[in-house]
Design a protein around this motif. Structure first.
Motif, short mmCIF file in Angstrom:
data_model
loop_
_atom_site.label_atom_id
_atom_site.label_comp_id
_atom_site.label_asym_id
_atom_site.label_seq_id
_atom_site.Cartn_x
_atom_site.Cartn_y
_atom_site.Cartn_z
N ASN A 78 56.24 43.89 27.39
CA ASN A 78 57.31 43.38 28.26
C ASN A 78 57.05 41.95 28.72
N GLY A 79 56.03 41.31 28.11
CA GLY A 79 55.77 39.90 28.41
C GLY A 79 54.88 39.66 29.60
N ILE A 80 54.13 40.69 30.02
CA ILE A 80 53.25 40.57 31.20
C ILE A 80 51.83 40.97 30.80
N LYS A 81 50.90 40.03 30.85
CA LYS A 81 49.52 40.31 30.46
C LYS A 81 48.61 40.28 31.67
N LEU A 82 47.87 41.38 31.87
CA LEU A 82 46.93 41.44 32.99
C LEU A 82 45.63 40.77 32.58
N LEU A 83 45.15 39.86 33.41
CA LEU A 83 43.93 39.12 33.12
C LEU A 83 42.81 39.65 34.01
N GLY A 84 42.21 38.82 34.85
CA GLY A 84 41.08 39.26 35.67
C GLY A 84 41.45 40.23 36.77
N TYR A 85 40.55 41.18 37.04
CA TYR A 85 40.74 42.18 38.10
C TYR A 85 40.20 41.67 39.43
N ILE A 86 40.93 41.97 40.50
CA ILE A 86 40.49 41.66 41.87
C ILE A 86 40.63 42.94 42.69
N ASN A 96 55.13 35.78 30.61
CA ASN A 96 55.93 34.98 29.70
C ASN A 96 57.20 34.58 30.42
N SER A 97 57.69 33.38 30.16
CA SER A 97 58.88 32.91 30.88
C SER A 97 60.10 33.79 30.64
N SER A 98 60.07 34.60 29.57
CA SER A 98 61.18 35.52 29.30
C SER A 98 60.77 36.98 29.53
N ALA A 99 59.73 37.19 30.33
CA ALA A 99 59.22 38.54 30.57
C ALA A 99 60.27 39.45 31.22
N ASN A 100 60.18 40.71 30.88
CA ASN A 100 61.03 41.72 31.51
C ASN A 100 60.36 42.17 32.80
N ILE A 101 60.53 41.40 33.86
CA ILE A 101 59.81 41.68 35.10
C ILE A 101 60.29 42.97 35.77
N SER A 102 61.50 43.41 35.46
CA SER A 102 62.00 44.67 36.04
C SER A 102 61.16 45.86 35.59
N SER A 103 60.45 45.70 34.47
CA SER A 103 59.61 46.80 33.98
C SER A 103 58.49 47.13 34.95
N LEU A 104 58.15 46.20 35.85
CA LEU A 104 57.08 46.48 36.82
C LEU A 104 57.41 47.69 37.69
#
Length: 200
Positions: A78-86, A96-104
């Motif tokens: 969906n265009g969202i990549k998880l990087l470092g954990y906090i 991604n600038s065209s990510a499907n943010i509603s999928s969150l």
């Protein structure tokens, strides 16, 4: 008496477990922050062009529970990549600038917050208590700039050069660029969207 003691112990353990599960403080190196649930606010917000680097922008996502490997892959799709954990339950995320943010909404996201300057700085830099070894005189200090893992070394160096930041050395395997800067430039560097963290 023994039964009462055992019951009290079990109750204490249960309360501690529930408390731990609902601990939504994000433990930044500069201090702890507990964000309010704000997913709907994020979904309706606009991203400014100056936040975007190579077609991506960065936020911190906090989940109700740590996502599984399968969920992480679905987010990537969906265009969202998880990087470092906090801790706790939070990740630096590349959108991604065209990510499907509603999928969150489907994957247990609780809050999405901006990467503020103070979240991206080590405590000693934030407080101005610079270690002796990093003080170079004439108001200059040596710092290590960590760039986001989905950004290449070449791109990070190019962006620093465009902003007239002096580079001393690089360690690509840990995404670290050592620079000598004016102490007054610290917050400016932390504000660059391609910078994940600044440390001494």
């Amino acid at each position: 008496m023994k039964k009462s003691s055992l019951l009290f112990l079990l109750l204490t353990v249960c309360i501690a477990a529930v408390s731990q599960q609902s601990d939504y403080r994000i433990l930044f190196k500069s201090g702890n922050v507990e964000p309010s649930p704000n997913l709907e606010d994020f979904l309706s917000a606009k991203i400014s062009a100056n936040e975007t680097v190579n077609g991506h922008y960065y936020r911190i996502i906090q989940f109700h529970n740590i996502p599984s490997a399968e969920t992480k892959e679905l987010l990537v799709q969906n265009g969202i990549k998880l990087l470092g954990y906090i801790p706790n339950n939070a990740f630096i995320a590349s959108f991604n600038s065209s990510a499907n943010i509603s999928s969150l909404k489907d994957y247990g996201a609780r809050a999405v917050i901006e990467m503020k300057n103070e979240f991206k700085m080590a405590g000693d830099l934030l407080s101005g208590n610079y270690p002796d070894w990093c003080v170079k005189g004439d108001g200059k200090i040596e710092v290590n700039i960590i760039y986001h893992e989905d950004l290449s070394r070449q791109d990070a160096l190019k962006l620093l050069s465009e902003n007239k930041i002096q580079v001393v050395s690089t360690k690509p395997h840990v995404r670290r660029i050592t620079s000598v800067i004016s102490a007054s430039e610290l917050f400016t560097i932390a504000s660059f969207p391609f910078v994940q963290f600044v440390e001494s």
